[in-house]
Design a protein around this motif. Sequence first.
Motif, short mmCIF file in Angstrom:
data_model
loop_
_atom_site.label_atom_id
_atom_site.label_comp_id
_atom_site.label_asym_id
_atom_site.label_seq_id
_atom_site.Cartn_x
_atom_site.Cartn_y
_atom_site.Cartn_z
N ALA A 100 0.83 -1.21 0.00
CA ALA A 100 0.00 0.00 0.00
C ALA A 100 0.86 1.26 0.00
CB ALA A 100 -0.94 -0.01 1.19
N LEU A 101 1.93 1.25 0.80
CA LEU A 101 2.84 2.40 0.83
C LEU A 101 3.49 2.61 -0.53
CD1 LEU A 101 4.51 4.65 2.10
CD2 LEU A 101 6.04 2.91 3.05
N TYR A 102 4.00 1.52 -1.10
CA TYR A 102 4.61 1.64 -2.43
C TYR A 102 3.60 2.15 -3.46
CZ TYR A 102 6.28 0.40 -7.05
OH TYR A 102 6.63 0.45 -8.37
N ASN A 103 2.39 1.62 -3.41
CA ASN A 103 1.39 2.01 -4.40
C ASN A 103 1.08 3.51 -4.37
OD1 ASN A 103 1.08 -0.55 -5.48
ND2 ASN A 103 -0.72 -1.06 -4.27
N VAL A 104 0.88 4.07 -3.18
CA VAL A 104 0.53 5.49 -3.12
C VAL A 104 1.72 6.36 -3.51
CG1 VAL A 104 -1.36 5.23 -1.48
CG2 VAL A 104 0.96 5.63 -0.62
N LEU A 105 2.94 5.92 -3.18
CA LEU A 105 4.12 6.67 -3.61
C LEU A 105 4.28 6.60 -5.12
CD1 LEU A 105 6.69 5.72 -0.81
CD2 LEU A 105 5.40 7.85 -1.04
N HIS A 106 4.14 5.40 -5.66
CA HIS A 106 4.25 5.19 -7.10
C HIS A 106 3.11 5.88 -7.85
CE1 HIS A 106 3.56 2.79 -10.86
NE2 HIS A 106 4.85 2.99 -10.97
N GLY A 107 1.95 5.95 -7.20
CA GLY A 107 0.78 6.56 -7.84
C GLY A 107 0.82 8.07 -7.91
N GLY A 108 1.85 8.69 -7.36
CA GLY A 108 2.02 10.14 -7.48
C GLY A 108 2.31 10.88 -6.21
N LEU A 109 2.17 10.21 -5.06
CA LEU A 109 2.39 10.91 -3.79
C LEU A 109 3.84 11.34 -3.64
CD1 LEU A 109 0.22 11.54 -1.67
CD2 LEU A 109 1.18 9.71 -0.27
#
Length: 380
Positions: free
Chosen positions: A18-27
């Motif tokens: 989840a952390l990776y996803n939100v960072l990768h998603g633009g955060l």
Amino acid sequence: MKTLHIITALNVGGAETALYNVLHGGLSKKFDTCVVSLCDIGVIGLKIRSLGVPVITLNMNSGIFSIFNLTRLIKIVRVFQPDIVQGWMYHGNFAAIFSSVLAFKKTKLVWNIRHSLSDIAYEKRMTRIMIKLNQVLSFRVDKILYNSFASKAQHENFGFFSKKGTVIPNGINLDKFYFSNDICKRVRSDLVIPNDAKVIGHVARLHPMKDHQLFFSVAIRLALKYPKIHFILCGRGVPSSSLVKTIPDEVSDRFHILDESDEIHSLMNAMNIFCLSSAWGEGFPNVLGEAMSVGIPCVSTNVGDSKLVIGDTGKTVQPCDEDAFFASIETLLEKSLKDFYNLGVNARKRIEDNYSLNKIVQLYAKLYNDIAKESKIKKV
């Protein structure tokens, strides 16, 4: 705005993903970001570094805090000077509040709880201690994020400060999780699964919480009754489990048991039905959202927000109910091709409408900017 994320570890897991996803998603592009792993860097940590985000590891032993590691963490906070410190999971939450207070920095604190709390007795002794510490300290946090409504209700019932709680569910990367007939054929070819076989999948690390016993029992019953069904099981520790030895020889060639993999999206393309058998502990199971994004109807135990996520696109049953789990899979197997196809289409649309990664990243950005507005931090 500077954000520092402190997480227990960065191996493959729901919170880490989840952390990776939100960072990768633009955060990571919206905010100046740094990540601290209390343990080692893990597979997910390497992926986060590939985004250009600094990842610092403290290499703690089995989650035990030491003066040396806590001193290092305090120094990291003082040097990075974050505006917001966000903890992930109970150990990360404790480390976030501890380091921020002792660094004497006026940082805003956000906790991220990824776990449901149906019964604290299920947890390990150290985890129980951390949950209690989190509960006692929760009034000092600016915001407590939960990834499911079930988790929020359970923790607040346990005593977590209710005025600080909000829900941001997991975000699913729809550009990664989608159906491809070519990928389906390739995976089935690699695993020697006929193209016309029905494939039932299960993805989870070996842990009592995941209740592999339930799934193995149901899968063996199905294999003995339906000669064309195959099974794909994937997860850390599963191939070496004693449960593998319970598979009868006459159906063992239809069980494809794999260790932890970074190619879950490919494996899901080869599945027709996805199962989650967890007995407790789930908040928002990533794998359900991922499978639904690929257009797979799901059968899940009613843990965390599983029932809310699936809606009417699959089936949910009570935990540990083998007969109900078996019957729900049979119900899906007996549907017409048209009805089964429509379930998959609706499953994908449900994720698009409610849990796409883009929507979830926007919620995190709004949260941080709202905190910035309240504390006069420069917004993005």
